[in-house]
Scaffold this motif. Structure first.
Motif, mmCIF file in Angstrom:
data_model
loop_
_atom_site.group_PDB
_atom_site.id
_atom_site.type_symbol
_atom_site.label_atom_id
_atom_site.label_comp_id
_atom_site.label_asym_id
_atom_site.label_seq_id
_atom_site.Cartn_x
_atom_site.Cartn_y
_atom_site.Cartn_z
ATOM 1 N N ALA A 176 0.839 -1.196 0.000
ATOM 2 C CA ALA A 176 0.000 0.000 0.000
ATOM 3 C C ALA A 176 0.872 1.244 0.000
ATOM 4 N N ASN A 177 1.949 1.211 0.764
ATOM 5 C CA ASN A 177 3.013 2.219 0.679
ATOM 6 C C ASN A 177 4.227 1.512 0.083
ATOM 7 N N PRO A 178 4.441 1.611 -1.227
ATOM 8 C CA PRO A 178 5.489 0.792 -1.856
ATOM 9 C C PRO A 178 6.897 1.139 -1.412
ATOM 10 N N CYS A 179 7.087 2.315 -0.858
ATOM 11 C CA CYS A 179 8.422 2.678 -0.369
ATOM 12 C C CYS A 179 8.692 2.129 1.030
ATOM 13 N N GLN A 180 7.631 1.763 1.734
ATOM 14 C CA GLN A 180 7.756 1.164 3.062
ATOM 15 C C GLN A 180 6.754 0.017 3.192
ATOM 16 N N PRO A 181 6.969 -1.056 2.461
ATOM 17 C CA PRO A 181 6.006 -2.169 2.482
ATOM 18 C C PRO A 181 5.997 -2.883 3.823
ATOM 19 N N ALA A 182 4.845 -3.457 4.164
ATOM 20 C CA ALA A 182 4.694 -4.220 5.400
ATOM 21 C C ALA A 182 4.798 -5.711 5.083
ATOM 22 N N ILE A 183 5.462 -6.471 5.949
ATOM 23 C CA ILE A 183 5.704 -7.897 5.733
ATOM 24 C C ILE A 183 5.072 -8.712 6.861
ATOM 25 N N THR A 184 4.333 -9.759 6.496
ATOM 26 C CA THR A 184 3.861 -10.759 7.445
ATOM 27 C C THR A 184 4.557 -12.071 7.101
ATOM 28 N N ARG A 185 5.203 -12.701 8.084
ATOM 29 C CA ARG A 185 6.007 -13.904 7.861
ATOM 30 C C ARG A 185 5.303 -15.141 8.416
ATOM 31 N N TYR A 186 5.292 -16.193 7.617
ATOM 32 C CA TYR A 186 4.773 -17.487 8.052
ATOM 33 C C TYR A 186 5.939 -18.474 8.004
ATOM 34 N N ARG A 187 6.397 -18.889 9.161
ATOM 35 C CA ARG A 187 7.612 -19.703 9.262
ATOM 36 C C ARG A 187 7.245 -21.185 9.367
ATOM 37 N N GLY A 188 8.230 -22.034 9.049
ATOM 38 C CA GLY A 188 8.061 -23.470 9.217
ATOM 39 C C GLY A 188 6.986 -24.071 8.339
ATOM 40 N N ILE A 189 6.881 -23.612 7.096
ATOM 41 C CA ILE A 189 5.791 -24.083 6.228
ATOM 42 C C ILE A 189 6.149 -25.380 5.498
ATOM 43 N N GLY A 190 7.413 -25.824 5.592
ATOM 44 C CA GLY A 190 7.853 -27.030 4.899
ATOM 45 C C GLY A 190 9.231 -26.816 4.293
ATOM 46 N N ARG A 191 9.883 -27.902 3.914
ATOM 47 C CA ARG A 191 11.261 -27.820 3.426
ATOM 48 C C ARG A 191 11.315 -27.470 1.942
ATOM 49 N N GLN A 192 12.091 -26.474 1.650
ATOM 50 C CA GLN A 192 12.446 -26.077 0.282
ATOM 51 C C GLN A 192 11.230 -25.817 -0.611
ATOM 52 N N PRO A 193 10.438 -24.795 -0.302
ATOM 53 C CA PRO A 193 9.393 -24.402 -1.250
ATOM 54 C C PRO A 193 10.052 -23.916 -2.544
ATOM 55 N N TYR A 194 9.707 -24.548 -3.662
ATOM 56 C CA TYR A 194 10.443 -24.307 -4.901
ATOM 57 C C TYR A 194 9.674 -23.438 -5.895
ATOM 58 N N ASP A 195 8.387 -23.255 -5.701
ATOM 59 C CA ASP A 195 7.585 -22.430 -6.590
ATOM 60 C C ASP A 195 6.275 -22.144 -5.885
ATOM 61 N N GLY A 196 5.548 -21.158 -6.377
ATOM 62 C CA GLY A 196 4.282 -20.821 -5.761
ATOM 63 C C GLY A 196 3.312 -20.283 -6.789
ATOM 64 N N LEU A 197 2.050 -20.232 -6.413
ATOM 65 C CA LEU A 197 1.002 -19.775 -7.320
ATOM 66 C C LEU A 197 -0.135 -19.171 -6.516
ATOM 67 N N ALA A 198 -0.903 -18.338 -7.194
ATOM 68 C CA ALA A 198 -2.111 -17.779 -6.597
ATOM 69 C C ALA A 198 -3.305 -18.216 -7.418
ATOM 70 N N SER A 199 -4.417 -18.504 -6.750
ATOM 71 C CA SER A 199 -5.637 -18.840 -7.472
ATOM 72 C C SER A 199 -6.130 -17.609 -8.223
ATOM 73 N N SER A 200 -6.949 -17.823 -9.242
ATOM 74 C CA SER A 200 -7.351 -16.724 -10.113
ATOM 75 C C SER A 200 -8.185 -15.667 -9.402
ATOM 76 N N ASP A 201 -8.798 -16.023 -8.267
ATOM 77 C CA ASP A 201 -9.537 -15.032 -7.486
ATOM 78 C C ASP A 201 -8.670 -14.388 -6.413
ATOM 79 N N GLY A 202 -7.413 -14.815 -6.314
ATOM 80 C CA GLY A 202 -6.495 -14.229 -5.345
ATOM 81 C C GLY A 202 -6.675 -14.717 -3.928
#
Length: 391
Positions: free
Chosen positions: A179-205
């Motif tokens: 929302a503020n691209p010069c100071q973006p906010a980050i939410t971290r989700y840790r421990g989701i699994g070993r070596q995530p190699y790619d990701g995708l979003a559903s068409s509705d987001g």
């Protein structure tokens, strides 16, 4: 005429002489074919199929991807050498290029079209750029809780100028609010699994899904229920089965939603995984000719097309969704690297790298409509992507 006026006129004439005048036309039936070895791209017309222009000087395109501007006039090309290029489709010209990292494998564009985000292997992290000028807005290092840097994969756009991406080395998913691209906010989700190699979003987001290379299963984040965290789906696929050597990583961006089902390429197996798209429970495993790379549904959703890793990459198979069976096997060329459907699904374009051509197939008759020459083609991206999330 003063010297200043004369100089201005000469400079203006010189600038105009070096610019291509765009043809008066829309961009809705255009597309781009990546020519990986040449560091160039072709601007193509979908119907009738034709090559309109070639744009050179885009760097190392051995793992290139791109996104479209909102108006579908410009494409932003992410090169393996860390280059980010802005190309004008109507003039067939390179508008701007910045070398923003040492190794980059993709990116995304914000929902309002103002921010281009690049994901990086080296030095890691995500960078945000102004879509008009490619001016750097923010540099977000990707570091785990111990401060170790990680490669970033699976960057996808979400509604509300947000992005999601995964940290391969750290095993995390991050949600970035720009929302503020010069100071973006980050939410971290840790421990989701070993070596995530790619990701995708559903068409509705709503959903962001990361594939896991270091273990079986996928990690799912429901953006409607962020407090619920990340949960594992398809956790048991591959258990008790022999995993084959992986010659090419599957591309989760080539997953499919068709009817009530989601189709995923399996890692190290000659299978397409099928899940219920509401419960995300496994419902089928479709045996296929080799290790799938892209698993892509026709726009109508009735059939899913699959291409394969070496040594089966001369083959494309078609799965009938109601029966969950392979119903057609095609041999359109050597090293079929990518598939792209026209917006309404009347044709599919296939890149045949080792035959230096693009093959256009009629999806109703499965006949070859035409072939276009291309230098070691890989990715094919049509302008309908401009209005789709996660593309």
């Amino acid at each position: 005429m003063t010297l200043r006026t004369l100089l201005s006129a000469v400079l203006a004439a010189t600038a105009l002489a070096g610019c291509a005048t765009p043809t008066l036309r829309g961009s809705g039936d255009l597309g781009v074919v990546i020519e990986r070895a040449a560091g160039s791209l072709q601007v193509v017309q979908q119907q009738p199929p034709a090559s309109l222009a070639r744009v050179r000087g885009l760097g190392d395109l051995s793992h290139a991807s791109l996104v479209y501007s909102r108006d579908a006039r410009y494409v932003y090309v992410f090169a393996r050498d860390g280059g980010l290029s802005k190309v004008d489709l109507l003039t067939g010209t390179l508008q701007a290029r910045v070398l923003q990292a040492g190794n980059s494998i993709g990116g995304a564009i914000s929902s309002d079209g103002r921010i281009v985000a690049a994901q990086n292997y080296s030095p890691g992290g995500v960078k945000l750029f102004d879509a008009d000028t490619l001016t750097l807005l923010a540099d977000i290092p990707a570091q785990d809780a111990a401060g170790q840097s990680s490669r970033v994969v699976g960057l996808a756009d979400l509604p509300g100028n947000r992005f999601a991406f995964a940290l391969f080395d750290a095993g995390e998913i991050w949600l970035l609010d720009a929302a503020n691209p010069c100071q973006p906010a980050i939410t971290r989700y840790r421990g989701i699994g070993r070596q995530p190699y790619d990701g995708l979003a559903s068409s509705d987001g709503r959903y962001y899904i990361a594939g896991l290379f270091g273990e079986d299963g996928l990690a799912l984040l429901d953006t409607w229920h962020l407090d619920a965290g990340v949960r594992r789906i398809l956790p048991a696929y591959g258990q008790g089965e022999t995993r084959l050597p992986v010659y090419k990583m599957p591309h989760l961006r080539g997953w499919s939603l068709a009817g009530d089902y989601a189709f995923f390429p399996a890692i190290g197996q000659s299978q397409v995984l099928v899940a219920d798209s509401r419960s995300w429970q496994s419902v089928a495993k479709v045996p296929v000719y080799g290790q799938p790379v892209f698993v892509m549904a026709e726009p109508g959703g009735r059939r899913v097309w699959v291409n394969f890793a070496f040594p089966h990459n001369d083959t494309v198979q078609v799965i009938d969704v109601p029966s969950m069976q392979v119903v057609h096997t095609l041999k359109p060329g050597r090293s079929i690297l990518h598939m792209e459907f026209t917006a309404r699904g009347d044709a599919v374009w296939l890149s045949s790298r080792d035959d230096d051509k693009v093959v256009v197939i009629d999806t109703r008759t499965l006949a070859v409509r035409t072939e276009l020459p291309a230098a070691n083609p890989s990715g094919i991206f049509f302008s309908w992507r401009a209005g789709r999330m996660g593309m």
